[in-house]
Design a protein around this motif. Structure first.
Motif, PDB file in Angstrom:
ATOM      1  N   ALA A  66      55.887  33.881  43.266  1.00 40.70           N
ATOM      2  CA  ALA A  66      55.597  33.862  42.619  1.00 40.70           C
ATOM      3  C   ALA A  66      54.723  33.371  42.298  1.00 40.70           C
ATOM      4  CB  ALA A  66      57.004  32.963  42.052  1.00 40.70           C
ATOM      5  N   LEU A  67      54.890  31.474  43.633  1.00 39.22           N
ATOM      6  CA  LEU A  67      53.949  30.860  43.677  1.00 39.22           C
ATOM      7  C   LEU A  67      52.813  31.179  43.952  1.00 39.22           C
ATOM      8  CD1 LEU A  67      56.479  28.392  46.170  1.00 39.22           C
ATOM      9  CD2 LEU A  67      55.103  27.844  43.405  1.00 39.22           C
ATOM     10  N   ILE A  68      52.466  32.000  44.968  1.00 43.80           N
ATOM     11  CA  ILE A  68      50.724  32.438  45.057  1.00 43.80           C
ATOM     12  C   ILE A  68      50.367  32.973  44.023  1.00 43.80           C
ATOM     13  CG2 ILE A  68      50.147  34.426  45.953  1.00 43.80           C
ATOM     14  CD1 ILE A  68      52.231  34.158  48.544  1.00 43.80           C
ATOM     15  N   VAL A  69      51.325  33.743  42.966  1.00 40.59           N
ATOM     16  CA  VAL A  69      50.660  34.540  41.822  1.00 40.59           C
ATOM     17  C   VAL A  69      50.253  32.912  40.619  1.00 40.59           C
ATOM     18  CG1 VAL A  69      50.981  35.976  39.092  1.00 40.59           C
ATOM     19  CG2 VAL A  69      51.577  36.793  41.495  1.00 40.59           C
ATOM     20  N   LEU A  70      50.973  31.912  40.559  1.00 35.61           N
ATOM     21  CA  LEU A  70      50.739  30.802  39.802  1.00 35.61           C
ATOM     22  C   LEU A  70      49.327  29.990  40.337  1.00 35.61           C
ATOM     23  CD1 LEU A  70      54.971  29.848  38.762  1.00 35.61           C
ATOM     24  CD2 LEU A  70      52.705  30.717  37.481  1.00 35.61           C
ATOM     25  N   LEU A  71      49.521  30.126  41.692  1.00 36.98           N
ATOM     26  CA  LEU A  71      48.076  29.670  42.386  1.00 36.98           C
ATOM     27  C   LEU A  71      46.869  30.453  42.156  1.00 36.98           C
ATOM     28  CD1 LEU A  71      49.439  28.239  45.961  1.00 36.98           C
ATOM     29  CD2 LEU A  71      48.635  26.783  44.246  1.00 36.98           C
ATOM     30  N   ILE A  72      46.994  31.662  41.879  1.00 35.75           N
ATOM     31  CA  ILE A  72      46.255  32.470  42.036  1.00 35.75           C
ATOM     32  C   ILE A  72      45.827  32.219  40.423  1.00 35.75           C
ATOM     33  CG2 ILE A  72      44.583  34.540  41.707  1.00 35.75           C
ATOM     34  CD1 ILE A  72      46.351  35.124  44.296  1.00 35.75           C
ATOM     35  N   ASP A  73      46.286  31.878  39.061  1.00 39.61           N
ATOM     36  CA  ASP A  73      46.428  32.226  37.925  1.00 39.61           C
ATOM     37  C   ASP A  73      45.941  30.048  37.548  1.00 39.61           C
ATOM     38  OD1 ASP A  73      46.377  34.424  36.178  1.00 39.61           O
ATOM     39  OD2 ASP A  73      48.978  33.997  36.081  1.00 39.61           O
ATOM     40  N   ALA A  75      44.268  28.384  39.529  1.00 39.99           N
ATOM     41  CA  ALA A  75      42.298  28.595  40.229  1.00 39.99           C
ATOM     42  C   ALA A  75      41.554  29.283  38.779  1.00 39.99           C
ATOM     43  CB  ALA A  75      42.882  29.312  41.509  1.00 39.99           C
ATOM     44  N   LEU A  76      42.057  30.531  38.702  1.00 38.43           N
ATOM     45  CA  LEU A  76      41.469  31.635  38.274  1.00 38.43           C
ATOM     46  C   LEU A  76      41.341  30.777  36.472  1.00 38.43           C
ATOM     47  CD1 LEU A  76      42.226  34.984  38.837  1.00 38.43           C
ATOM     48  CD2 LEU A  76      40.475  33.605  38.894  1.00 38.43           C
ATOM     49  N   LEU A  77      41.825  29.946  36.000  1.00 33.40           N
ATOM     50  CA  LEU A  77      42.263  29.500  34.543  1.00 33.40           C
ATOM     51  C   LEU A  77      41.742  28.721  34.570  1.00 33.40           C
ATOM     52  CD1 LEU A  77      43.460  28.931  32.138  1.00 33.40           C
ATOM     53  CD2 LEU A  77      45.329  28.255  33.063  1.00 33.40           C
ATOM     54  N   TYR A  78      41.164  27.306  36.130  1.00 29.43           N
ATOM     55  CA  TYR A  78      39.911  26.369  35.718  1.00 29.43           C
ATOM     56  C   TYR A  78      38.943  26.009  36.159  1.00 29.43           C
ATOM     57  CZ  TYR A  78      43.938  23.983  33.702  1.00 29.43           C
ATOM     58  OH  TYR A  78      44.977  23.005  32.909  1.00 29.43           O
ATOM     59  N   SER A  79      38.427  28.053  36.726  1.00 29.85           N
ATOM     60  CA  SER A  79      36.974  28.462  37.360  1.00 29.85           C
ATOM     61  C   SER A  79      36.713  29.154  36.494  1.00 29.85           C
ATOM     62  CB  SER A  79      37.713  28.699  39.132  1.00 29.85           C
ATOM     63  OG  SER A  79      37.852  30.165  38.670  1.00 29.85           O
ATOM     64  N   LEU A  80      37.036  29.812  35.576  1.00 30.07           N
ATOM     65  CA  LEU A  80      36.196  30.862  34.468  1.00 30.07           C
ATOM     66  C   LEU A  80      36.096  30.277  32.720  1.00 30.07           C
ATOM     67  CD1 LEU A  80      38.157  34.289  35.763  1.00 30.07           C
ATOM     68  CD2 LEU A  80      35.913  33.371  36.504  1.00 30.07           C
ATOM     69  N   ARG A  83      37.102  31.738  27.227  1.00 35.33           N
ATOM     70  CA  ARG A  83      37.107  32.844  26.775  1.00 35.33           C
ATOM     71  C   ARG A  83      38.070  33.687  28.050  1.00 35.33           C
ATOM     72  NH1 ARG A  83      31.759  32.209  28.297  1.00 35.33           N
ATOM     73  NH2 ARG A  83      31.132  34.631  29.167  1.00 35.33           N
ATOM     74  N   PHE A  84      37.312  33.733  29.083  1.00 35.74           N
ATOM     75  CA  PHE A  84      38.611  34.948  29.554  1.00 35.74           C
ATOM     76  C   PHE A  84      40.046  34.804  29.816  1.00 35.74           C
ATOM     77  CE2 PHE A  84      34.148  34.812  31.878  1.00 35.74           C
ATOM     78  CZ  PHE A  84      34.073  36.239  31.717  1.00 35.74           C
ATOM     79  N   TYR A  85      40.622  33.769  29.587  1.00 38.51           N
ATOM     80  CA  TYR A  85      41.921  33.808  29.664  1.00 38.51           C
ATOM     81  C   TYR A  85      42.410  33.507  27.766  1.00 38.51           C
ATOM     82  CZ  TYR A  85      43.915  34.286  34.016  1.00 38.51           C
ATOM     83  OH  TYR A  85      44.311  34.036  35.071  1.00 38.51           O
ATOM     84  N   ASP A  86      41.565  34.099  26.995  1.00 38.75           N
ATOM     85  CA  ASP A  86      41.986  33.921  25.796  1.00 38.75           C
ATOM     86  C   ASP A  86      42.531  35.194  25.234  1.00 38.75           C
ATOM     87  OD1 ASP A  86      41.939  33.136  22.826  1.00 38.75           O
ATOM     88  OD2 ASP A  86      40.350  33.932  22.589  1.00 38.75           O
TER      89      ASP A  86
END
Length: 198
Positions: A66-73, A75-80, A83-86
């Motif tokens: 769960a922590l790994i998934v959250l870290l990836i999420d 990281a993507l949320l704040y680097s992409l 609109r990609f997360y909308d």
């Protein structure tokens, strides 16, 4: 119904109407799990076995993933670009005004009912790949959002792999709940939509 129409419909619903719809949807999923197990399982004992776990499994195959998934999420949320997360504002509408107690209850219900159906019944009876793909397909509103689609596919296969390793629904429910709960709290705190549009 396309994603835009679904998002518009959800935006027009009151918080009470939205909560009722979410709960009804999860109760339908839970009912499907019950009906599926009635026809596919030999006895109720098969469910009991699926809830066995060890604390080390819970740590290594529930909490840590769960922590790994959250870290990836995050990281993507704040680097992409945003609109990609909308998702059309659906998750923000669901969680932005909800109390923390309500978030706990709703995310626990979602994790429990979806894991009962997709891991408990579908995965147990039809296998890892079918269950993981069906779980991702259920999130149909993400089909035209490649980042969200890849994210839900990754999470589905990742949690399915945890189930393959442990055979424990407690482990997968824990991982699913933690991921949904933390992201819902992030939305509730106003952090999700706080970045500038890129």
């Amino acid at each position: 119904m396309n994603r835009k129409k679904q998002a518009d419909l959800i935006q027009q619903m009151s918080d009470r109407e939205l909560t009722i719809q979410l709960i009804l949807t999860q109760l339908i999923i839970l009912s499907l799990a019950g009906i599926g197990s009635f026809f596919l399982f030999d006895s109720f004992r098969e469910w009991i076995v699926l809830f066995q776990f060890s604390w080390s499994e819970l740590l290594w195959f529930g909490l840590l993933p769960a922590l790994i998934v959250l870290l990836i999420d995050f990281a993507l949320l704040y680097s992409l670009p945003k609109r990609f997360y909308d998702d059309g504002g659906i998750n923000i509408k669901v969680f932005r005004q909800r109390s923390y107690l309500s978030i706990i209850g709703l995310t626990l219900l979602i994790a429990f009912s979806e894991e009962m159906l997709f891991r408990g019944v579908v995965h147990t009876e039809f296998g890892y790949i079918i269950a993981s793909v069906l779980f991702a397909v259920m999130h149909i509103r993400y089909l035209d959002k490649i980042v969200l689609l890849v994210s839900v596919l990754f999470v589905s296969f990742f949690i399915g792999y945890m189930y393959e390793q442990t055979g424990s629904l407690v482990v997968t429910i824990t991982a699913h709940f933690l991921i949904d709960f933390v992201l819902a709290v992030w939305i509730r705190m106003g952090k999700w939509g706080s970045r500038e549009q890129v």
